[in-house]
Design an enzyme around this catalytic site. Structure first.
Site, PDB file in Angstrom:
ATOM      1  N   TYR A  88      30.195  50.632  41.618  1.00  0.00           N
ATOM      2  CA  TYR A  88      29.423  50.990  40.302  1.00  0.00           C
ATOM      3  C   TYR A  88      28.205  51.749  41.267  1.00  0.00           C
ATOM      4  O   TYR A  88      27.640  51.573  42.123  1.00  0.00           O
ATOM      5  CB  TYR A  88      28.861  50.069  39.618  1.00  0.00           C
ATOM      6  CG  TYR A  88      29.878  49.045  39.241  1.00  0.00           C
ATOM      7  CD1 TYR A  88      30.395  49.176  37.889  1.00  0.00           C
ATOM      8  CD2 TYR A  88      29.999  47.655  39.621  1.00  0.00           C
ATOM      9  CE1 TYR A  88      31.232  48.521  37.627  1.00  0.00           C
ATOM     10  CE2 TYR A  88      31.108  46.934  39.179  1.00  0.00           C
ATOM     11  CZ  TYR A  88      31.775  47.045  38.146  1.00  0.00           C
ATOM     12  OH  TYR A  88      32.557  46.231  37.377  1.00  0.00           O
ATOM     13  N   ARG A  91      24.825  49.666  42.173  1.00  0.00           N
ATOM     14  CA  ARG A  91      24.914  48.599  42.876  1.00  0.00           C
ATOM     15  C   ARG A  91      26.166  48.488  43.888  1.00  0.00           C
ATOM     16  O   ARG A  91      27.165  49.152  43.646  1.00  0.00           O
ATOM     17  CB  ARG A  91      25.019  47.513  41.995  1.00  0.00           C
ATOM     18  CG  ARG A  91      26.210  47.493  41.043  1.00  0.00           C
ATOM     19  CD  ARG A  91      25.650  46.378  39.882  1.00  0.00           C
ATOM     20  NE  ARG A  91      26.481  46.100  38.937  1.00  0.00           N
ATOM     21  CZ  ARG A  91      27.105  46.969  37.722  1.00  0.00           C
ATOM     22  NH1 ARG A  91      26.670  48.188  37.705  1.00  0.00           N
ATOM     23  NH2 ARG A  91      28.053  46.666  37.128  1.00  0.00           N
ATOM     24  N   CYS A 100      32.632  30.463  54.528  1.00  0.00           N
ATOM     25  CA  CYS A 100      32.470  29.778  53.359  1.00  0.00           C
ATOM     26  C   CYS A 100      32.293  28.287  53.627  1.00  0.00           C
ATOM     27  O   CYS A 100      32.700  27.728  54.583  1.00  0.00           O
ATOM     28  CB  CYS A 100      33.392  29.741  52.261  1.00  0.00           C
ATOM     29  SG  CYS A 100      33.603  31.433  51.559  1.00  0.00           S
ATOM     30  N   CYS A 104      38.214  27.534  48.616  1.00  0.00           N
ATOM     31  CA  CYS A 104      38.741  27.339  47.395  1.00  0.00           C
ATOM     32  C   CYS A 104      40.184  27.778  47.317  1.00  0.00           C
ATOM     33  O   CYS A 104      40.239  28.956  47.749  1.00  0.00           O
ATOM     34  CB  CYS A 104      37.954  28.103  46.380  1.00  0.00           C
ATOM     35  SG  CYS A 104      36.148  27.764  46.676  1.00  0.00           S
ATOM     36  N   CYS A 107      40.825  31.310  45.677  1.00  0.00           N
ATOM     37  CA  CYS A 107      39.875  32.221  45.988  1.00  0.00           C
ATOM     38  C   CYS A 107      40.322  33.914  45.908  1.00  0.00           C
ATOM     39  O   CYS A 107      41.514  33.997  46.394  1.00  0.00           O
ATOM     40  CB  CYS A 107      39.560  32.261  47.514  1.00  0.00           C
ATOM     41  SG  CYS A 107      38.326  33.538  48.279  1.00  0.00           S
ATOM     42  N   ARG A 109      39.119  36.363  47.298  1.00  0.00           N
ATOM     43  CA  ARG A 109      39.151  36.990  48.756  1.00  0.00           C
ATOM     44  C   ARG A 109      40.111  36.188  49.769  1.00  0.00           C
ATOM     45  O   ARG A 109      39.585  36.039  50.866  1.00  0.00           O
ATOM     46  CB  ARG A 109      37.802  37.255  49.080  1.00  0.00           C
ATOM     47  CG  ARG A 109      37.235  38.074  48.283  1.00  0.00           C
ATOM     48  CD  ARG A 109      36.156  39.243  49.030  1.00  0.00           C
ATOM     49  NE  ARG A 109      35.352  39.860  48.114  1.00  0.00           N
ATOM     50  CZ  ARG A 109      34.165  39.753  47.579  1.00  0.00           C
ATOM     51  NH1 ARG A 109      33.599  38.583  48.015  1.00  0.00           N
ATOM     52  NH2 ARG A 109      33.681  40.453  46.724  1.00  0.00           N
ATOM     53  N   ASP A 269      42.049  35.842  39.023  1.00  0.00           N
ATOM     54  CA  ASP A 269      42.626  37.183  39.559  1.00  0.00           C
ATOM     55  C   ASP A 269      43.981  36.649  39.959  1.00  0.00           C
ATOM     56  O   ASP A 269      44.383  35.717  40.162  1.00  0.00           O
ATOM     57  CB  ASP A 269      41.867  37.499  40.764  1.00  0.00           C
ATOM     58  CG  ASP A 269      40.101  37.930  40.456  1.00  0.00           C
ATOM     59  OD1 ASP A 269      40.281  38.784  39.199  1.00  0.00           O
ATOM     60  OD2 ASP A 269      39.450  37.749  41.132  1.00  0.00           O
ATOM     61  N   ASP A 306      38.518  40.884  36.250  1.00  0.00           N
ATOM     62  CA  ASP A 306      38.280  42.287  37.171  1.00  0.00           C
ATOM     63  C   ASP A 306      39.725  42.887  36.936  1.00  0.00           C
ATOM     64  O   ASP A 306      40.813  42.574  37.373  1.00  0.00           O
ATOM     65  CB  ASP A 306      38.056  41.660  38.501  1.00  0.00           C
ATOM     66  CG  ASP A 306      37.252  42.278  39.095  1.00  0.00           C
ATOM     67  OD1 ASP A 306      37.388  43.479  39.455  1.00  0.00           O
ATOM     68  OD2 ASP A 306      36.127  41.676  40.092  1.00  0.00           O
ATOM     69  N   LYS A 313      34.826  45.080  36.390  1.00  0.00           N
ATOM     70  CA  LYS A 313      34.956  43.959  35.441  1.00  0.00           C
ATOM     71  C   LYS A 313      34.880  44.480  34.106  1.00  0.00           C
ATOM     72  O   LYS A 313      34.087  45.202  33.977  1.00  0.00           O
ATOM     73  CB  LYS A 313      34.032  43.007  36.035  1.00  0.00           C
ATOM     74  CG  LYS A 313      34.230  42.226  37.205  1.00  0.00           C
ATOM     75  CD  LYS A 313      33.026  41.144  37.343  1.00  0.00           C
ATOM     76  CE  LYS A 313      32.725  41.002  38.865  1.00  0.00           C
ATOM     77  NZ  LYS A 313      32.693  42.024  39.648  1.00  0.00           N
TER      78      LYS A 313
HETATM   79  C1  PLP Z   1      31.881  42.276  40.782  1.00  0.00           C
HETATM   80  C2  PLP Z   1      31.221  43.284  41.426  1.00  0.00           C
HETATM   81  C3  PLP Z   1      30.009  43.991  41.129  1.00  0.00           C
HETATM   82  C4  PLP Z   1      28.970  43.110  40.210  1.00  0.00           C
HETATM   83  O1  PLP Z   1      29.145  43.478  38.690  1.00  0.00           O
HETATM   84  P1  PLP Z   1      28.042  42.934  37.547  1.00  0.00           P
HETATM   85  O2  PLP Z   1      28.907  43.116  36.399  1.00  0.00           O
HETATM   86  O3  PLP Z   1      27.153  43.802  37.781  1.00  0.00           O
HETATM   87  O4  PLP Z   1      27.873  41.229  38.148  1.00  0.00           O
HETATM   88  C5  PLP Z   1      29.609  44.859  41.803  1.00  0.00           C
HETATM   89  N1  PLP Z   1      30.355  45.601  42.584  1.00  0.00           N
HETATM   90  C6  PLP Z   1      31.698  45.070  42.842  1.00  0.00           C
HETATM   91  C7  PLP Z   1      32.534  45.837  43.770  1.00  0.00           C
HETATM   92  C8  PLP Z   1      31.962  43.756  42.295  1.00  0.00           C
HETATM   93  O5  PLP Z   1      33.482  43.292  42.423  1.00  0.00           O
HETATM   94  S1  SF4 Z   2      35.789  31.585  45.987  1.00  0.00           S
HETATM   95 FE1  SF4 Z   2      36.287  32.557  47.951  1.00  0.00          FE
HETATM   96  S2  SF4 Z   2      34.471  33.537  48.822  1.00  0.00           S
HETATM   97 FE2  SF4 Z   2      34.168  31.910  47.022  1.00  0.00          FE
HETATM   98  S3  SF4 Z   2      33.152  30.032  48.055  1.00  0.00           S
HETATM   99 FE3  SF4 Z   2      35.158  29.748  47.360  1.00  0.00          FE
HETATM  100  S4  SF4 Z   2      36.632  30.557  49.305  1.00  0.00           S
HETATM  101 FE4  SF4 Z   2      34.564  31.238  49.726  1.00  0.00          FE
END
Ligand code: PLP
Ligand code: SF4
Length: 343
Positions: A88, A91, A100, A104, A107, A109, A269, A306, A313
């Site tokens: 975006y 940001r 971490c 999880c 996760c 990622r 996801d 997402d 999102k």
């Molecule tokens: C989730 C995410 C954000 C933050 O999104 P918000 O809707 O502002 O919470 C910003 N950049 C990326 C790439 C994201 O995955």
């Molecule tokens: S969801 Fe993924 S990035 Fe977040 S605390 Fe758990 S393992 Fe770490």
């Protein structure tokens, strides 16, 4: 007890039902269960315990479905320099490290986090900061990872100060699971590092079940809130963890009571090997509808998906307005239908 980091350690603590197929699951992602989380697990009900389900490897992780992706939210496609994801205009995500406090099993990622992944080097961090500094449209920097609160307080303070020194950065937001799963890390020094002065600092904590908010965690959240940090909650909707309305209701109430404003409820996801955690979007919408009728507005998260491929999102309902040729129909929180006249 230290953090449990292997199948053997989990088995010794009575947190695992042995199965040779678990080796494969354990290889696909590191294991870490903090003593605080281990203590919350009901050993008599391992198969259905919502805390165990989140952190203890399962043989179901070896089942990969065709629709599942290595990079489910498309971070790679949006990464102009190492450690930055820029989707975006206003940001960016900045990922200083990959570790971490817990791993999880669901996760998003999953293929990136872990003890093997190194933190950004000093040069890489300098390049990431230079990217932000060169773009005045960047209003907010979101520290994520891994977990940014795994940085030593001194390093975190340096990073916060470096960001605060960039004039167009107004907000630093951190996404962390540390206050929930490893509350002892929230020391006075860490809280101090989160107060760089000029920028607004917001902290989003990841919490999926009311039982995660035990005494030490509530105390850590209170230290952060007392220091003036606005707190938000992020929850991942997970089958067998929080996919019933009573469970979500208790969680949202417990978060608000701890001064944490529920922000997002994430639809799970399409992460490889996480089919056993996924629910349908229809089920998520039904849960949100039920929450709307029974919970204070303070405790309502936004249900988001997402969009795979790096498209960001979007809220995914439920919708309360239906089109009709003469007038809109609005559904109230209790299921009643009402007509609303055209403008
Ligand atoms: C989730 C995410 C954000 C933050 O999104 P918000 O809707 O502002 O919470 C910003 N950049 C990326 C790439 C994201 O995955
Ligand atoms: S969801 Fe993924 S990035 Fe977040 S605390 Fe758990 S393992 Fe770490």
């Amino acid at each position: 007890m230290p953090t449990l980091r292997s199948l053997d350690a989990l088995e010794r603590e009575g947190l695992l039902l042995p199965d040779p197929r678990l080796e494969e699951a354990a290889q696909s992602m590191a294991i870490a269960v903090t003593p605080e989380m281990a203590a919350l697990i009901d050993r008599a009900n391992l198969a259905n315990d919502p805390i165990a389900r989140q952190f203890v490897p399962s043989v179901q992780e070896t089942e990969i479905a065709a629709a599942e992706l290595a990079d489910p939210i498309g971070d790679e496609a949006r990464s102009p320099v190492k450690g930055i994801v820029h989707r975006y205009p206003d940001r960016v995500l900045l990922k200083p490290l990959h570790v971490c406090p817990v791993y999880c099993r669901f996760c998003f990622r999953r293929e990136k986090v872990g003890p093997g992944g190194e933190a950004l080097s000093a040069d890489e961090m300098a390049a990431a900061l230079a990217y932000i500094r060169a773009r005045p449209e960047i209003w907010e920097v979101i520290l994520t990872g891994g977990d940014p609160l795994m940085l030593a307080p001194r390093r975190l303070a340096d990073l916060m100060n470096a960001l605060a020194a960039i004039p167009h950065v107004a907000i630093v937001r951190l996404h962390s699971r540390v206050p929930i799963v490893d509350p002892g890390r929230v020391t006075a020094e860490l809280v101090q590092a989160l107060k760089p002065g000029r920028v607004g600092v917001w902290l989003a904590v990841h919490c999926n079940h009311a039982r995660e908010l035990a005494g030490p965690t509530r105390a850590a959240l209170a230290r952060l809130a007392d220091a003036g940090l606005p707190l938000m909650g992020q929850t991942v909707l997970l089958k067998g963890v929080n996919d019933e309305v009573e469970t979500l209701e208790q969680l949202m109430r417990a978060l608000v009571a701890a001064r944490v404003k529920p922000y997002y409820l994430h639809h799970p996801d399409l992460v490889r090997g996480t089919g056993h955690f996924r629910v349908s979007i229809e089920h998520g919408q039904a849960l949100m509808r039920a929450l709307r009728g029974r919970l204070s507005g303070l405790a309502q998260p936004t249900y988001v998906l997402d969009v795979p491929g790096g498209h960001g999102k979007v809220p995914v309902g439920p919708a309360y307005l239906a089109d009709d040729p003469q007038a809109m129909t609005v559904e109230d929180a209790f299921g009643g239908q009402h007509r609303y006249p055209p403008a």
